[in-house]
Design an enzyme around this catalytic site. Structure first.
Site, PDB file in Angstrom:
ATOM      1  N   LYS A  96      83.834 114.025  51.347  1.00 12.80           N
ATOM      2  CA  LYS A  96      84.345 113.451  50.103  1.00 12.80           C
ATOM      3  C   LYS A  96      83.147 113.060  49.250  1.00 12.80           C
ATOM      4  O   LYS A  96      82.447 112.094  49.534  1.00 12.80           O
ATOM      5  CB  LYS A  96      85.219 112.225  50.416  1.00 12.80           C
ATOM      6  CG  LYS A  96      85.765 111.513  49.196  1.00 12.80           C
ATOM      7  CD  LYS A  96      86.537 110.263  49.613  1.00 12.80           C
ATOM      8  CE  LYS A  96      86.990 109.458  48.417  1.00 12.80           C
ATOM      9  NZ  LYS A  96      87.694 108.210  48.845  1.00 12.80           N
ATOM     10  N   ASP A 137      96.921 101.533  46.902  1.00  9.89           N
ATOM     11  CA  ASP A 137      97.203 102.877  46.380  1.00  9.89           C
ATOM     12  C   ASP A 137      97.931 103.721  47.421  1.00  9.89           C
ATOM     13  O   ASP A 137      97.629 104.897  47.612  1.00  9.89           O
ATOM     14  CB  ASP A 137      95.914 103.568  45.944  1.00  9.89           C
ATOM     15  CG  ASP A 137      96.167 104.732  44.975  1.00  9.89           C
ATOM     16  OD1 ASP A 137      97.256 104.773  44.359  1.00  9.89           O
ATOM     17  OD2 ASP A 137      95.282 105.598  44.828  1.00  9.89           O
TER      18      ASP A 137
END
Length: 283
Positions: free
Chosen positions: A12, A125
């Protein structure tokens, strides 16, 4: 990427444009997390590269920052992918998702969120995009870029200015007043339950993730059988679906104080705790 031992990993990469000091907050939050339903980075790196730039006829030195998280590769993608494409290798003979898999997602996600709250972590989230599946098809919660760690599990804090997250899963008190607590995640989890159940009826889901509409379905035995009849599930599974809908309705109440904590959610999902009836349903 592939490590020296042959293990496949996901890298990532956070470009310098989006790099913020909060990345270090994310590291401090996830570094000690250890649970089968949580994706914990295997490592990270922060590299500063010196570059030579040509400006106005002169060469000057500059810096370029690269930050990367290294995580275990989740080869089977996200829950959102299943929702939008309907593709899953263990579909039932009707071409829809079977209930055992849907319930597996709900329970696994609930266990992961419950663990986070035990560690005083609010994810902020939670959504199908951030629920990933490896080769074992175990749901794992990912992406702690917005997460915060509370001093006490029942703390509430207020965020000044704009809030961040995904609108559909944001609790009303967070969206409207910037109030953050573990109940923000409980709300998002309730919406996830609605969307997970909807996997079984991709073209005929009655009310998407509307709380009032699903509450009516749970209370209407005829409607419940119409949507999830014997052709799709047996009677015990039908009762599990009803129980999950009722839990989701509790989780998505506008009043955060009336939402259950995740430890109680797990007990209600397993049938070990009675599910209270929301006040609106009693009216």
């Amino acid at each position: 990427g592939i490590l020296h031992d042959g293990q496949e990993v996901a890298v990532k990469k956070i470009p310098a444009l989006f790099f913020k000091e909060s990345v270090y907050d994310e590291i401090n939050i996830v570094i000690n997390l250890k649970h089968e339903n949580i994706i914990r980075p295997m490592g990270y790196c922060h590299e500063i590269i010196m570059v030579l730039c040509h400006r106005q006829g002169k060469y000057i030195g500059g810096q370029s920052m690269i930050f990367c998280f290294i995580e275990k590769l989740m080869r089977n993608g996200s829950m959102e992918h299943f929702i939008t494409t309907g593709i899953y290798k263990k579909t039932s003979r009707h071409g829809l998702f079977d209930w055992s898999f849907c319930f597996h997602i709900i329970l696994g996600t609930a266990q992961g969120v419950c663990y986070l709250h035990e560690q005083r972590v609010v994810h902020l989230d939670l959504k199908p995009d951030n629920i990933l599946f490896g080769s074992d098809m175990n749901p794992r919660i990912s992406d702690f870029g917005l997460a915060i760690k509370l001093v006490h599990v029942d703390d509430e804090i207020t965020r000044d200015g704009s809030v961040a997250g995904t609108l559909r899963y944001m609790a009303p008190e967070y969206l409207g007043e910037g109030i953050i607590s573990i109940k923000c995640d409980v709300y998002a989890f309730g919406v996830i339950i609605f969307r997970t159940i909807g996997l079984m009826n991709r073209c005929e889901s009655p009310v998407r993730d509307d709380c009032a509409g699903w509450a009516e379905v749970a209370q209407d035995a005829g409607r419940l059988k119409e949507l999830f009849g014997p052709a799709k599930v047996d009677q015990p599974q039908l009762m599990e679906i009803k129980r999950c809908i009722e839990v989701a309705v509790l989780c998505t109440q506008n009043d955060r104080h009336k939402r259950p904590i995740m430890a109680d959610v797990l007990l209600m999902l397993s049938g070990e705790k009675e599910i209270p009836i929301p006040e609106k349903a009693l009216a």
